[in-house]
Design an enzyme around this catalytic site. Structure first.
Site, PDB file in Angstrom:
ATOM      1  N   GLY A  17       0.767  -1.240   0.000  1.00  0.00           N
ATOM      2  CA  GLY A  17       0.000   0.000   0.000  1.00  0.00           C
ATOM      3  C   GLY A  17       0.801   1.295   0.000  1.00  0.00           C
ATOM      4  O   GLY A  17       1.704   1.498  -0.825  1.00  0.00           O
ATOM      5  N   ILE A  18       0.462   2.163   0.918  1.00  0.00           N
ATOM      6  CA  ILE A  18       1.044   3.508   0.964  1.00  0.00           C
ATOM      7  C   ILE A  18       2.547   3.438   1.278  1.00  0.00           C
ATOM      8  O   ILE A  18       3.358   4.162   0.684  1.00  0.00           O
ATOM      9  CB  ILE A  18       0.292   4.367   2.009  1.00  0.00           C
ATOM     10  CG1 ILE A  18      -1.157   4.608   1.534  1.00  0.00           C
ATOM     11  CG2 ILE A  18       1.012   5.688   2.257  1.00  0.00           C
ATOM     12  CD1 ILE A  18      -2.086   5.183   2.597  1.00  0.00           C
ATOM     13  N   ARG A  38       6.681  -6.216   9.225  1.00  0.00           N
ATOM     14  CA  ARG A  38       6.669  -7.453  10.024  1.00  0.00           C
ATOM     15  C   ARG A  38       6.452  -8.670   9.145  1.00  0.00           C
ATOM     16  O   ARG A  38       6.569  -9.805   9.594  1.00  0.00           O
ATOM     17  CB  ARG A  38       5.594  -7.383  11.101  1.00  0.00           C
ATOM     18  CG  ARG A  38       4.202  -7.425  10.552  1.00  0.00           C
ATOM     19  CD  ARG A  38       3.165  -7.544  11.632  1.00  0.00           C
ATOM     20  NE  ARG A  38       1.840  -7.438  11.026  1.00  0.00           N
ATOM     21  CZ  ARG A  38       0.731  -7.265  11.693  1.00  0.00           C
ATOM     22  NH1 ARG A  38       0.752  -7.177  13.000  1.00  0.00           N
ATOM     23  NH2 ARG A  38      -0.425  -7.180  11.072  1.00  0.00           N
ATOM     24  N   TYR A 154      -9.939   2.610  15.528  1.00  0.00           N
ATOM     25  CA  TYR A 154      -9.101   3.245  14.497  1.00  0.00           C
ATOM     26  C   TYR A 154      -9.188   4.762  14.617  1.00  0.00           C
ATOM     27  O   TYR A 154      -8.170   5.465  14.607  1.00  0.00           O
ATOM     28  CB  TYR A 154      -9.574   2.771  13.114  1.00  0.00           C
ATOM     29  CG  TYR A 154      -8.687   3.173  11.957  1.00  0.00           C
ATOM     30  CD1 TYR A 154      -7.531   2.456  11.672  1.00  0.00           C
ATOM     31  CD2 TYR A 154      -9.016   4.256  11.150  1.00  0.00           C
ATOM     32  CE1 TYR A 154      -6.726   2.812  10.599  1.00  0.00           C
ATOM     33  CE2 TYR A 154      -8.219   4.613  10.074  1.00  0.00           C
ATOM     34  CZ  TYR A 154      -7.072   3.889   9.802  1.00  0.00           C
ATOM     35  OH  TYR A 154      -6.277   4.246   8.740  1.00  0.00           O
ATOM     36  N   THR A 191      -5.937   0.067  -0.949  1.00  0.00           N
ATOM     37  CA  THR A 191      -4.877  -0.795  -0.421  1.00  0.00           C
ATOM     38  C   THR A 191      -5.544  -2.017   0.220  1.00  0.00           C
ATOM     39  O   THR A 191      -6.768  -2.045   0.401  1.00  0.00           O
ATOM     40  CB  THR A 191      -4.047  -0.092   0.675  1.00  0.00           C
ATOM     41  OG1 THR A 191      -4.886   0.081   1.826  1.00  0.00           O
ATOM     42  CG2 THR A 191      -3.514   1.250   0.225  1.00  0.00           C
TER      43      THR A 191
END
Ligand code: NAD
Length: 256
Positions: A17-18, A38, A154, A191
């Site tokens: 993704g980003i 990770r 989140y 993503t």
């Protein structure tokens, strides 16, 4: 542009993704990029095309929630390169759960990766860069600025990232450390984090996606590169007067 020629840049959560888009952009602009994640296998596969394109990218295994691993990662970079110029605290997770039904486990996991991980990184970055200077970019989200019923933990974690960033920026300024600390607030971006989170809604996924798209004035989600480029701006000398700021990149979501 070669704004990062020979600069040493650490990007966490770089396998997808980003983070991956940022690695490619930093490499394209001449940086020596240390890409950490990770997920070692995914990271090796992800950076292969960047290496093939001639980018200078090194791989490091790192779980951002591991305090000792932060010390080891920074020590390794200093040993190999002598210093660190840019740190991008990008690793993050997103699990859909509302404030009524979220488990404590989801709350803790989210806080551990998204907020504690960024705290550990910011602290390590300040310690590593306080003499020579540099830039820290903490990847928050528009979820730091606006509530989403299904993203209780989140939302809280990203709000925390924004405020931690301001506290760290003020600390560096007060101490006279030549480090700029800012947060990046992306809107919805295509993503794995988003596709997995939406898929977890099952039957409600289609309605959720339609509702999200209806709230984006540009009418679509971002491509990761469209987030990576503003991220590089924030990390670059072009943003020399940005400090403790929130850079929103959201296709107009927060303006509506
Ligand atoms: N995609 C979006 O719409 C969006 C919007 C706003 C903010 N963000 C933020 O951008 C950042 C990157 O998200 P993305 O959408 O690219 O997600 P992604 O799932 O595509 O990539 C995240 C990466 O972080 C890694 N990661 C997760 N936990 C980790 C840990 N404990 N230690 C090390 N690495 C870990 C994953 O292995 C993965 O490679 C996150 O902080 C996310 O919250 C994403």
């Amino acid at each position: 542009m070669n704004r990062f020629q020979d600069r040493v840049v650490l990007v966490t959560g770089a396998a997808n993704g980003i983070g991956l888009a940022a690695v490619a952009e930093f490499a394209r602009e001449g940086a020596v990029v240390v890409a950490s994640d990770r997920d070692e296998g995914a990271l090796a596969r992800a950076i292969a095309p960047v290496l093939t394109a001639g980018g200078r990218v090194e791989r490091i295994f790192q779980d951002v929630t591991d305090e000792a691993a932060w010390d080891a990662t920074i020590a390794d970079i200093i040993r190999r390169h002598g210093h660190l110029d840019v740190l991008v605290n990008n690793a993050g997770i997103g699990i859909m759960a509302d404030a009524e039904h979220s488990s404590l486990d989801v709350w803790r996991k989210t806080m551990q990766v998204n907020l504690e991980g960024v705290f550990l990184g910011t602290r390590a970055g300040i310690r590593a860069m306080k003499l020579r200077g540099g830039a820290i970019v903490n990847v928050a989200s528009i979820a730091a600025n606006v509530g989403e019923p299904l993203l209780a933990a989140y939302n809280a974690s990203k709000g925390g990232v924004a405020q931690l960033t301001k506290a760290a920026a003020l600390h560096c300024a007060a101490e006279g450390y030549p480090i700029r600390v800012n947060s990046l607030h992306p809107g919805y971006t295509v993503t794995r984090l988003v596709t997995d989170a939406v898929a977890s809604l099952g039957d409600a996924a289609t309605a959720f996606s339609a509702s999200v798209l209806s709230k984006i004035p540009l009418g679509r989600m971002a491509d990761p590169r469209e987030i990576a480029r503003p991220l590089l701006f924030l990390a670059s000398d072009d943003a020399s007067y940005m400090m403790g700021a929130e850079l929103v990149v959201d296709g107009g979501y927060l303006a509506a």
